[in-house]
Design an enzyme around this catalytic site. Structure first.
Site, PDB file in Angstrom:
ATOM      1  N   ASN A  23       0.800  -1.226   0.000  1.00 49.48           N
ATOM      2  CA  ASN A  23       0.000   0.000   0.000  1.00 49.48           C
ATOM      3  C   ASN A  23       0.836   1.281   0.000  1.00 49.48           C
ATOM      4  O   ASN A  23       0.287   2.381  -0.069  1.00 49.48           O
ATOM      5  CB  ASN A  23      -0.982  -0.004   1.175  1.00 49.48           C
ATOM      6  N   CYS A 116     -16.975  -4.153  -4.138  1.00 48.57           N
ATOM      7  CA  CYS A 116     -15.838  -4.838  -3.537  1.00 48.57           C
ATOM      8  C   CYS A 116     -16.386  -6.026  -2.764  1.00 48.57           C
ATOM      9  O   CYS A 116     -17.554  -6.063  -2.407  1.00 48.57           O
ATOM     10  CB  CYS A 116     -15.116  -3.847  -2.630  1.00 48.57           C
ATOM     11  N   ARG A 396      -2.015 -11.347  -3.951  1.00 43.54           N
ATOM     12  CA  ARG A 396      -2.154  -9.899  -4.154  1.00 43.54           C
ATOM     13  C   ARG A 396      -1.288  -9.112  -3.183  1.00 43.54           C
ATOM     14  O   ARG A 396      -0.888  -7.996  -3.488  1.00 43.54           O
ATOM     15  CB  ARG A 396      -3.606  -9.468  -3.934  1.00 43.54           C
TER      16      ARG A 396
HETATM   17  N1  EPU Z   1     -14.425   6.337   2.142  1.00 45.57           N
HETATM   18  C1  EPU Z   1     -15.480   7.104   1.737  1.00 45.57           C
HETATM   19  N2  EPU Z   1     -15.359   7.806   0.561  1.00 45.57           N
HETATM   20  C2  EPU Z   1     -14.229   7.779  -0.177  1.00 45.57           C
HETATM   21  C3  EPU Z   1     -13.155   6.996   0.239  1.00 45.57           C
HETATM   22  C4  EPU Z   1     -13.276   6.278   1.423  1.00 45.57           C
HETATM   23  O1  EPU Z   1     -16.515   7.148   2.393  1.00 45.57           O
HETATM   24  O2  EPU Z   1     -14.189   8.445  -1.221  1.00 45.57           O
HETATM   25  C5  EPU Z   1     -14.528   5.561   3.405  1.00 45.57           C
HETATM   26  C6  EPU Z   1     -14.454   4.045   3.180  1.00 45.57           C
HETATM   27  O3  EPU Z   1     -15.690   3.499   2.865  1.00 45.57           O
HETATM   28  C7  EPU Z   1     -13.926   3.564   4.511  1.00 45.57           C
HETATM   29  C8  EPU Z   1     -13.030   4.708   4.973  1.00 45.57           C
HETATM   30  O4  EPU Z   1     -13.392   5.832   4.185  1.00 45.57           O
HETATM   31  O5  EPU Z   1     -14.964   3.429   5.438  1.00 45.57           O
HETATM   32  C9  EPU Z   1     -11.549   4.458   4.807  1.00 45.57           C
HETATM   33  O6  EPU Z   1     -11.277   4.012   3.490  1.00 45.57           O
HETATM   34  P1  EPU Z   1      -9.927   4.411   2.744  1.00 45.57           P
HETATM   35  O7  EPU Z   1     -10.227   5.371   1.661  1.00 45.57           O
HETATM   36  O8  EPU Z   1      -8.930   4.818   3.786  1.00 45.57           O
HETATM   37  O9  EPU Z   1      -9.488   3.047   2.104  1.00 45.57           O
HETATM   38  P2  EPU Z   1      -8.711   2.835   0.718  1.00 45.57           P
HETATM   39  O10 EPU Z   1      -7.805   3.969   0.484  1.00 45.57           O
HETATM   40  O11 EPU Z   1      -9.667   2.449  -0.314  1.00 45.57           O
HETATM   41  C10 EPU Z   1      -6.658   1.682   1.818  1.00 45.57           C
HETATM   42  C11 EPU Z   1      -5.932   0.379   1.670  1.00 45.57           C
HETATM   43  C12 EPU Z   1      -6.785  -0.749   2.207  1.00 45.57           C
HETATM   44  C13 EPU Z   1      -7.107  -0.454   3.670  1.00 45.57           C
HETATM   45  C14 EPU Z   1      -7.747   0.929   3.823  1.00 45.57           C
HETATM   46  C15 EPU Z   1      -7.977   1.344   5.253  1.00 45.57           C
HETATM   47  C16 EPU Z   1      -4.577   0.727  -0.287  1.00 45.57           C
HETATM   48  C17 EPU Z   1      -4.317   0.428  -1.704  1.00 45.57           C
HETATM   49  N3  EPU Z   1      -5.648   0.166   0.266  1.00 45.57           N
HETATM   50  O12 EPU Z   1      -7.852   1.551   1.082  1.00 45.57           O
HETATM   51  O13 EPU Z   1      -5.992  -1.910   2.124  1.00 45.57           O
HETATM   52  O14 EPU Z   1      -7.979  -1.427   4.181  1.00 45.57           O
HETATM   53  O15 EPU Z   1      -6.915   1.922   3.203  1.00 45.57           O
HETATM   54  O16 EPU Z   1      -6.789   1.384   5.948  1.00 45.57           O
HETATM   55  O17 EPU Z   1      -3.832   1.455   0.350  1.00 45.57           O
HETATM   56  C18 EPU Z   1      -5.570  -4.219   1.959  1.00 45.57           C
HETATM   57  O18 EPU Z   1      -4.357  -3.977   1.808  1.00 45.57           O
HETATM   58  O19 EPU Z   1      -5.995  -5.388   2.206  1.00 45.57           O
HETATM   59  C19 EPU Z   1      -6.535  -3.134   1.856  1.00 45.57           C
HETATM   60  C20 EPU Z   1      -7.801  -3.339   1.579  1.00 45.57           C
END
Ligand code: EPU
Length: 416
Positions: A23, A116, A396
């Protein structure tokens, strides 16, 4: 389809070198689009997700070569602005190319990721943030489309802490005209690492490590040579495996402060944890104690360790309560762990886990990356043989997992 066959009951012993963080690697790869030229990313994990992102960059016209874990990316010749559905649907982080394409070319056509495995994962904050910076984005046939975009500084306060939205808007802001203020940003080490890479590239960012970033746009950035930080989730997963098997392992090449919350919980569960500058030793108790866990944005307990922690709790003495506040539906592992004898009652986003003395091997199915990791560590501690199907999910995010576990004494093999 590949399967993992694990015969449980052996305590993990020895040292394991932790790979670069998936990540952190993905945003770093995206950020190379911002500065035309040859970038060198060291310590990039060889995973399905980094390969998918490499493919996205290649389709845009970048030239990539992997030598071991050194990834060289030449973004000079990028000549397309389209990230297709076929790739984005397999990896949501592909959406990270959106801001760099808008910043560099003023246009982009990037597929919306869709659903997802564990429910909705919206990208509304990415889109509204970019719109606040002057990008008039349309959704056309499932694609986010921007044309004639000129990004301008803006003040954006996120109402939810989001890793992805912080990454996206940070990349948009560094080349925007004027000053951008991002409030309530994510503090995950992956985000800080991206900020530091951008600063090394010539970006002007103040407030890294705080909830408020002030970014003064610059006209151009330089290519960089950077090292991907170690994978705190991989490290914490191995630590949980040591806890479950009553093992004693040393994690090498880590930043202990990046996974303090899981380490603290493992200590509470009875592990002995010793931290040095770049190693952590974890010694598991004969049987873990029950612990309560609530996932939170960094520095809280990571949602990416929730499934593995439930596996630990499944054999703990007593009842544990594990709540995921980030992803309310991320519990597909619960039913699979139940097949191994775990006693878990799911009430919405809260799992109540009544520890059993021993799990037993079974045929189970991997459903997503971290759910799969929880099945692996449960299998390592279970009596008898476990066969885990659909382990492409594991590929992955865990580099050479069965090799690393095998070297620690686990009885594990991949079959197809
Ligand atoms: N959210 C919103 N709107 C948005 C974006 C996010 O409501 O536009 C909400 C999500 O639904 C969630 C919260 O914000 O409830 C946090 O989500 P976040 O955006 O932080 O997640 P992400 O960026 O999509 C990354 C990691 C995930 C990890 C999450 C939380 C990467 C590529 N992915 O996802 O990693 O679970 O942060 O820490 O960095 C994994 O590696 O298995 C994985 C899923």
């Amino acid at each position: 389809m590949d399967k993992l066959v694990i015969t449980g009951g052996r305590p993990l012993e020895g040292a394991v070198r932790i790979s670069g963080a998936k990540n952190a690697a993905l945003p770093a790869m995206a950020a190379t689009l911002l500065a035309p030229g040859v970038h060198r990313l060291r310590n990039v994990p060889r995973l399905r997700d980094t390969q998918t992102f490499a493919r996205v960059l290649e389709l845009l016209g970048a030239k990539l070569s992997f030598e071991g874990n050194l990834l060289t990316i030449d973004t000079q010749g990028v000549n397309s602005v389209e990230a297709p559905y076929e790739l984005v649907k397999t990896m949501r982080a592909s959406i990270y190319v959106l801001a760099p394409l808008l910043a560099r070319f003023g246009q982009a056509r990037v597929s919306l990721p869709g659903g997802c495995a564990w429910g909705p994962r919206p990208v509304n904050l990415h889109l509204s943030g970019l719109q606040a910076m002057g990008a008039a984005l349309e959704i056309e046939s499932g694609y986010i489309v921007g044309r004639d975009v000129k990004l301008k500084g803006a003040t954006i306060a996120f109402d939810v802490v989001s890793v992805g939205a912080t990454v996206q808007l940070l990349m948009a802001a560094v080349l925007a005209e004027g000053t951008t203020v991002l409030e309530n940003v994510a503090l995950e080490p992956d985000v800080i690492a991206l900020g530091e890479m951008l600063v090394a590239s010539g970006a002007r960012i103040a407030g890294l490590g705080t909830r408020r970033l002030t970014i003064h746009g610059v006209r151009a950035l330089r290519p960089v040579d950077t090292e991907i930080i170690p994978d705190r989730i991989e490290a914490a997963t191995f630590a949980a495996a040591a806890a479950m098997t009553g093992g004693n392992i040393r994690l090498e090449g880590v930043v202990p402060g990046h996974f303090e919350a899981p380490l603290g919980k493992l200590e509470e569960a009875g592990c002995v944890v010793q931290r040095s500058v770049d190693t952590v030793s974890v010694s598991g108790p004969p049987r873990p104690k029950a612990v309560n866990v609530v996932t939170q944005p960094f520095p809280g307990f990571p949602t990416d360790m929730q499934a593995q922690m439930i596996a630990v709790c499944a054999i703990a003495g007593g009842t544990s309560v594990v709540e995921d506040t980030i992803y309310l539906d991320r519990f597909t592992h619960v039913q699979e762990l139940a097949r191994m004898g775990a006693r878990i009652e799911l009430k919405g986003n809260v799992a109540v886990v009544t520890g059993v003395a021993r799990l037993s091997g079974a045929q189970v199915m991997a459903t997503d990356l971290r759910a799969s990791a929880s099945l692996v560590i449960a299998a390592l501690a279970a009596r008898g043989e476990t066969v885990i199907d659909r382990i492409y999910h594991l590929d992955r995010g865990y580099e050479t997992l069965e090799k690393k576990l095998g070297a620690l004494g686990a009885e594990i093999r991949r079959v197809n």
